[in-house]
Motif scaffolding. Sequence first.
Motif, mmCIF file in Angstrom:
data_model
loop_
_atom_site.group_PDB
_atom_site.id
_atom_site.type_symbol
_atom_site.label_atom_id
_atom_site.label_comp_id
_atom_site.label_asym_id
_atom_site.label_seq_id
_atom_site.Cartn_x
_atom_site.Cartn_y
_atom_site.Cartn_z
ATOM 1 N N VAL A 112 -56.323 -62.765 79.809
ATOM 2 C CA VAL A 112 -57.532 -61.714 80.676
ATOM 3 C C VAL A 112 -58.135 -60.885 79.720
ATOM 4 C CG1 VAL A 112 -57.810 -60.740 82.769
ATOM 5 C CG2 VAL A 112 -56.400 -62.447 82.935
ATOM 6 N N ASN A 113 -57.912 -59.913 79.016
ATOM 7 C CA ASN A 113 -58.896 -59.776 78.063
ATOM 8 C C ASN A 113 -59.740 -60.242 77.093
ATOM 9 O OD1 ASN A 113 -58.041 -56.995 79.975
ATOM 10 N ND2 ASN A 113 -56.529 -55.927 78.104
ATOM 11 N N SER A 114 -58.837 -61.356 76.329
ATOM 12 C CA SER A 114 -59.761 -62.373 75.524
ATOM 13 C C SER A 114 -60.488 -62.907 76.354
ATOM 14 C CB SER A 114 -58.467 -63.312 74.694
ATOM 15 O OG SER A 114 -57.175 -62.022 74.147
ATOM 16 N N ALA A 115 -60.635 -63.648 77.472
ATOM 17 C CA ALA A 115 -60.963 -64.306 78.140
ATOM 18 C C ALA A 115 -62.930 -63.480 77.940
ATOM 19 C CB ALA A 115 -60.118 -64.844 79.572
ATOM 20 N N ALA A 116 -62.728 -62.555 78.820
ATOM 21 C CA ALA A 116 -63.479 -61.610 79.493
ATOM 22 C C ALA A 116 -64.612 -61.516 78.604
ATOM 23 C CB ALA A 116 -62.883 -60.376 79.835
ATOM 24 N N LEU A 117 -63.700 -60.981 77.376
ATOM 25 C CA LEU A 117 -64.029 -60.800 75.457
ATOM 26 C C LEU A 117 -65.313 -61.248 74.565
ATOM 27 C CD1 LEU A 117 -65.259 -58.399 74.360
ATOM 28 C CD2 LEU A 117 -63.367 -59.041 71.716
ATOM 29 N N GLY A 118 -64.383 -62.831 74.966
ATOM 30 C CA GLY A 118 -65.030 -64.026 75.033
ATOM 31 C C GLY A 118 -66.400 -64.640 75.522
ATOM 32 N N GLY A 119 -66.498 -64.581 77.256
ATOM 33 C CA GLY A 119 -66.946 -64.782 77.693
ATOM 34 C C GLY A 119 -68.482 -63.920 77.419
ATOM 35 N N TYR A 120 -68.272 -62.257 77.309
ATOM 36 C CA TYR A 120 -69.198 -61.937 77.078
ATOM 37 C C TYR A 120 -69.964 -61.956 75.468
ATOM 38 C CZ TYR A 120 -71.301 -57.364 75.593
ATOM 39 O OH TYR A 120 -71.841 -56.528 74.962
ATOM 40 N N GLY A 179 -77.416 -65.846 75.754
ATOM 41 C CA GLY A 179 -78.103 -66.278 77.156
ATOM 42 C C GLY A 179 -77.252 -66.167 78.092
ATOM 43 N N PRO A 180 -77.742 -65.612 79.419
ATOM 44 C CA PRO A 180 -77.205 -66.124 80.989
ATOM 45 C C PRO A 180 -76.571 -67.585 81.435
ATOM 46 C CG PRO A 180 -79.098 -64.930 81.179
ATOM 47 C CD PRO A 180 -78.782 -64.768 79.773
ATOM 48 N N VAL A 181 -78.045 -67.781 81.061
ATOM 49 C CA VAL A 181 -77.849 -69.590 81.389
ATOM 50 C C VAL A 181 -76.895 -70.739 81.254
ATOM 51 C CG1 VAL A 181 -79.528 -71.856 82.248
ATOM 52 C CG2 VAL A 181 -80.030 -69.424 83.011
ATOM 53 N N VAL A 182 -77.303 -70.479 80.235
ATOM 54 C CA VAL A 182 -76.434 -71.148 78.997
ATOM 55 C C VAL A 182 -75.072 -71.136 78.861
ATOM 56 C CG1 VAL A 182 -76.267 -72.391 76.675
ATOM 57 C CG2 VAL A 182 -78.757 -72.287 78.000
ATOM 58 N N GLY A 183 -74.416 -69.696 78.659
ATOM 59 C CA GLY A 183 -73.426 -69.206 78.730
ATOM 60 C C GLY A 183 -72.954 -68.899 79.524
ATOM 61 N N GLY A 184 -73.379 -68.966 81.015
ATOM 62 C CA GLY A 184 -72.249 -69.555 82.018
ATOM 63 C C GLY A 184 -72.512 -70.823 82.404
ATOM 64 N N ILE A 185 -73.313 -71.749 81.408
ATOM 65 C CA ILE A 185 -72.505 -73.095 82.171
ATOM 66 C C ILE A 185 -71.751 -73.691 80.832
ATOM 67 C CG2 ILE A 185 -73.407 -75.273 81.173
ATOM 68 C CD1 ILE A 185 -76.521 -75.015 82.601
ATOM 69 N N VAL A 186 -71.348 -72.495 80.087
ATOM 70 C CA VAL A 186 -70.007 -72.727 78.727
ATOM 71 C C VAL A 186 -69.423 -72.608 79.138
ATOM 72 C CG1 VAL A 186 -69.443 -72.073 76.606
ATOM 73 C CG2 VAL A 186 -72.017 -72.741 76.441
ATOM 74 N N ILE A 187 -69.374 -70.952 79.708
ATOM 75 C CA ILE A 187 -67.745 -70.287 80.639
ATOM 76 C C ILE A 187 -67.470 -71.856 81.403
ATOM 77 C CG2 ILE A 187 -67.384 -68.560 82.000
ATOM 78 C CD1 ILE A 187 -69.346 -67.260 80.615
ATOM 79 N N GLY A 188 -68.014 -72.107 82.515
ATOM 80 C CA GLY A 188 -67.647 -73.016 83.828
ATOM 81 C C GLY A 188 -67.357 -74.141 82.751
ATOM 82 N N ALA A 189 -67.732 -74.798 81.663
ATOM 83 C CA ALA A 189 -67.047 -76.541 80.981
ATOM 84 C C ALA A 189 -65.648 -76.138 80.587
ATOM 85 C CB ALA A 189 -67.877 -76.518 80.120
ATOM 86 N N ALA A 190 -65.843 -74.523 80.036
ATOM 87 C CA ALA A 190 -64.235 -73.543 79.534
ATOM 88 C C ALA A 190 -63.619 -73.627 80.589
ATOM 89 C CB ALA A 190 -64.451 -72.674 78.595
ATOM 90 N N ILE A 191 -63.800 -72.631 81.736
ATOM 91 C CA ILE A 191 -62.827 -73.235 82.550
ATOM 92 C C ILE A 191 -62.472 -74.245 83.127
ATOM 93 C CG2 ILE A 191 -62.415 -71.937 85.042
ATOM 94 C CD1 ILE A 191 -64.694 -69.719 84.677
ATOM 95 N N PHE A 192 -63.372 -74.873 83.965
ATOM 96 C CA PHE A 192 -62.918 -76.341 84.056
ATOM 97 C C PHE A 192 -61.859 -77.360 83.334
ATOM 98 C CE2 PHE A 192 -63.847 -81.480 84.199
ATOM 99 C CZ PHE A 192 -63.856 -81.244 85.593
ATOM 100 N N VAL A 193 -62.225 -77.252 82.094
ATOM 101 C CA VAL A 193 -61.492 -77.826 80.793
ATOM 102 C C VAL A 193 -59.584 -77.196 80.973
ATOM 103 C CG1 VAL A 193 -61.042 -78.680 78.593
ATOM 104 C CG2 VAL A 193 -63.817 -79.042 79.556
ATOM 105 N N LEU A 194 -59.812 -75.618 81.411
ATOM 106 C CA LEU A 194 -58.264 -75.602 80.620
ATOM 107 C C LEU A 194 -58.106 -75.529 82.036
ATOM 108 C CD1 LEU A 194 -59.927 -71.867 79.813
ATOM 109 C CD2 LEU A 194 -57.819 -73.108 78.298
ATOM 110 N N TYR A 195 -59.115 -75.841 82.977
ATOM 111 C CA TYR A 195 -58.155 -76.353 84.421
ATOM 112 C C TYR A 195 -57.399 -77.276 84.373
ATOM 113 C CZ TYR A 195 -57.758 -77.490 89.489
ATOM 114 O OH TYR A 195 -57.152 -78.566 90.520
ATOM 115 N N ARG A 196 -58.155 -78.652 84.307
ATOM 116 C CA ARG A 196 -57.610 -79.906 83.654
ATOM 117 C C ARG A 196 -56.465 -80.169 82.721
ATOM 118 N NH1 ARG A 196 -61.104 -83.593 86.571
ATOM 119 N NH2 ARG A 196 -59.005 -85.164 85.739
#
Length: 154
Positions: free
Chosen positions: A68-76, A83-100
Amino acid sequence: MGTSKAFRPEFRTRDGKRVSFSAGYTHDTRAKRRAGLTKAGRPRVATVGAGTVVRRPRRWIPWAVFGVNSAALGGYLVVTKLGPVVGGIVIGAAIFVLYRAARWTMGEVAHWSVKSRQIRGGSQAVAEGPSGPTIDDIIASAPRDTVDYPDPKQ
């Protein structure tokens, strides 16, 4: 309408193992308490001293905290670099891929654990005669695709 099967508190599985529905399979919590089970039907954990519950240590907790700490640091870092928009899209895509990937892995583990249990053919050993198992013993111990229910009219 189909015919309903009579409830049997004890039956045999396909591999010959006897299974009984005990207090753990009922909603009667008093019967579970008398049997020494919890409300969920699981065995009560032994207590020591003044109500201290004895349980195995959870060895996965440090790894979960590290992950969890590593994921939070990577997201930061992603948000600060992109930036917040593109970074949020990248984080959302990473979460989706990890979930699948996790769902696919759990499905494969479940599938192959069932297949390996089917290949082993249950836990009943083949009864051997003086010159080894007979063909009747092998056929009787092989897993079948159908289950024979007793005639309810008898």
